[in-house]
Design a protein around this motif. Structure first.
Motif, PDB file in Angstrom:
ATOM      1  N   SER A   1      -3.459  10.444   0.684  1.00 13.32           N
ATOM      2  CA  SER A   1      -4.085   9.421  -0.157  1.00 13.32           C
ATOM      3  C   SER A   1      -3.339   8.100  -0.003  1.00 13.32           C
ATOM      4  O   SER A   1      -2.167   8.067   0.383  1.00 13.32           O
ATOM      5  CB  SER A   1      -4.090   9.848  -1.629  1.00 13.32           C
ATOM      6  N   ASN A   2      -4.047   7.043  -0.308  1.00 10.60           N
ATOM      7  CA  ASN A   2      -3.467   5.697  -0.326  1.00 10.60           C
ATOM      8  C   ASN A   2      -3.801   5.046  -1.663  1.00 10.60           C
ATOM      9  O   ASN A   2      -4.861   5.304  -2.247  1.00 10.60           O
ATOM     10  CB  ASN A   2      -4.040   4.831   0.801  1.00 10.60           C
ATOM     11  N   SER A   3      -2.902   4.201  -2.117  1.00 12.97           N
ATOM     12  CA  SER A   3      -3.176   3.463  -3.356  1.00 12.97           C
ATOM     13  C   SER A   3      -2.551   2.082  -3.262  1.00 12.97           C
ATOM     14  O   SER A   3      -1.437   1.911  -2.749  1.00 12.97           O
ATOM     15  CB  SER A   3      -2.610   4.206  -4.568  1.00 12.97           C
ATOM     16  N   THR A   4      -3.290   1.078  -3.726  1.00 12.59           N
ATOM     17  CA  THR A   4      -2.769  -0.285  -3.734  1.00 12.59           C
ATOM     18  C   THR A   4      -1.959  -0.509  -5.007  1.00 12.59           C
ATOM     19  O   THR A   4      -2.229   0.075  -6.056  1.00 12.59           O
ATOM     20  CB  THR A   4      -3.902  -1.308  -3.680  1.00 12.59           C
ATOM     21  N   SER A   5      -0.958  -1.374  -4.907  1.00  9.65           N
ATOM     22  CA  SER A   5      -0.113  -1.682  -6.054  1.00  9.65           C
ATOM     23  C   SER A   5      -0.860  -2.589  -7.024  1.00  9.65           C
ATOM     24  O   SER A   5      -1.734  -3.374  -6.625  1.00  9.65           O
ATOM     25  CB  SER A   5       1.172  -2.355  -5.589  1.00  9.65           C
ATOM     26  N   ASN A   6      -0.517  -2.503  -8.323  1.00 11.22           N
ATOM     27  CA  ASN A   6      -1.098  -3.428  -9.291  1.00 11.22           C
ATOM     28  C   ASN A   6      -0.342  -4.754  -9.319  1.00 11.22           C
ATOM     29  O   ASN A   6      -0.621  -5.616 -10.148  1.00 11.22           O
ATOM     30  CB  ASN A   6      -1.120  -2.810 -10.692  1.00 11.22           C
TER      31      ASN A   6
ATOM     32  N   GLU B   1      -1.025  14.581  -0.807  1.00 11.12           N
ATOM     33  CA  GLU B   1      -1.532  14.391  -2.162  1.00 11.12           C
ATOM     34  C   GLU B   1      -1.819  15.746  -2.820  1.00 11.12           C
ATOM     35  O   GLU B   1      -1.415  16.002  -3.945  1.00 11.12           O
ATOM     36  CB  GLU B   1      -2.799  13.534  -2.128  1.00 11.12           C
TER      37      GLU B   1
ATOM     38  N   LEU C   1       0.854  -1.179   0.000  1.00  9.95           N
ATOM     39  CA  LEU C   1       0.000   0.000   0.000  1.00  9.95           C
ATOM     40  C   LEU C   1       0.893   1.233   0.000  1.00  9.95           C
ATOM     41  O   LEU C   1       1.771   1.373   0.853  1.00  9.95           O
ATOM     42  CB  LEU C   1      -0.906   0.013   1.227  1.00  9.95           C
TER      43      LEU C   1
END
Length: 223
Positions: free
Chosen positions: A79-84, A68, A62
């Motif tokens: 913000s948070n973003s999950t890896s692909n 952001e 994560l």
């Protein structure tokens, strides 16, 4: 290694080798003066080694961006973003085993050096980056994608044309190398693994990374 989970983070890979020098045992094999054989060695070795994946390949990650953007009134939005990338907790080290036979020789007062090596190498549990359908929420992952076999030969030739320390020396070295690799096994239920490029694949019975193309679908009459 710390790049694998606790159950899979250690592996043993021994090796051993033996050699035989006929020129040391049989003195009559050695030539006189500047002619004939000066040195001959036969060697046989078996060795194993291990390969490990990059970091963060066994777990989903994560990403956090603490700033952001900043709102008009000066508020900071994070913000948070999950890896692909899909982590594989069952990933384990790949084991490489190699059997090599070689001949080392020197001729004509050690002016000609000729070495020959023939080897067979096999990789088990090959670590492969596999593409995934984006509908899964991920685009790639690492798996232990079967076994890979490599067979090859290497020849080294060095010739001292002139050996004169006071004025001029000339040495020529030539190396010939050739090998062939083949994927010998894939995990059950998988007939091919597309690698991260999307154009190359691992297919059982084919070289690793073979190019895979497409063709136009046709009717039975060829249209």
């Amino acid at each position: 290694t710390s790049t694998l989970e606790v159950d899979n983070n250690t592996v043993v890979y021994p090796s051993a080798s033996v050699s035989f020098l006929p020129t040391s045992l049989f003195e009559n094999l050695v030539g006189d003066g500047d002619f004939g054989l000066n040195y001959l060695k036969f060697r046989l070795g078996y060795g194993t080694s291990s390969g490990f994946p990059p970091v963060y390949t066994t777990r989903n990650t994560l990403a956090l961006n603490a700033r952001e953007y900043i709102t008009a009134d000066g508020g900071v939005v994070s913000s948070n973003s999950t890896s692909n990338f899909l982590g594989n907790p069952n990933l384990k080290a790949e084991l490489v085993s190699e059997l090599e036979f070689g001949i080392d020789s020197r001729f004509f007062n050690n002016r000609v050096v000729l070495n020959l090596s023939v080897f067979s190498k096999e990789t088990e549990d090959l670590i492969t980056q596999r593409s995934l359908d984006p509908s899964t929420g991920f685009t790639n992952t690492y798996i232990n994608g079967g076994n890979l076999e490599v067979k090859g030969v290497e020849i080294d030739l060095n010739v001292d044309w002139f050996k004169n320390r006071d004025s001029f020396s000339w040495t020529t070295g030539v190396t010939f190398y050739s090998d062939e690799n083949k994927v010998t096994n894939l995990p059950d239920g998988i007939d091919k693994i597309f690698l991260n490029s999307g154009l190359n694949a691992a297919i059982e019975g084919q070289p690793y990374g073979v190019l895979v193309g497409t063709k136009i679908k046709r009717t039975d009459d060829g249209q």
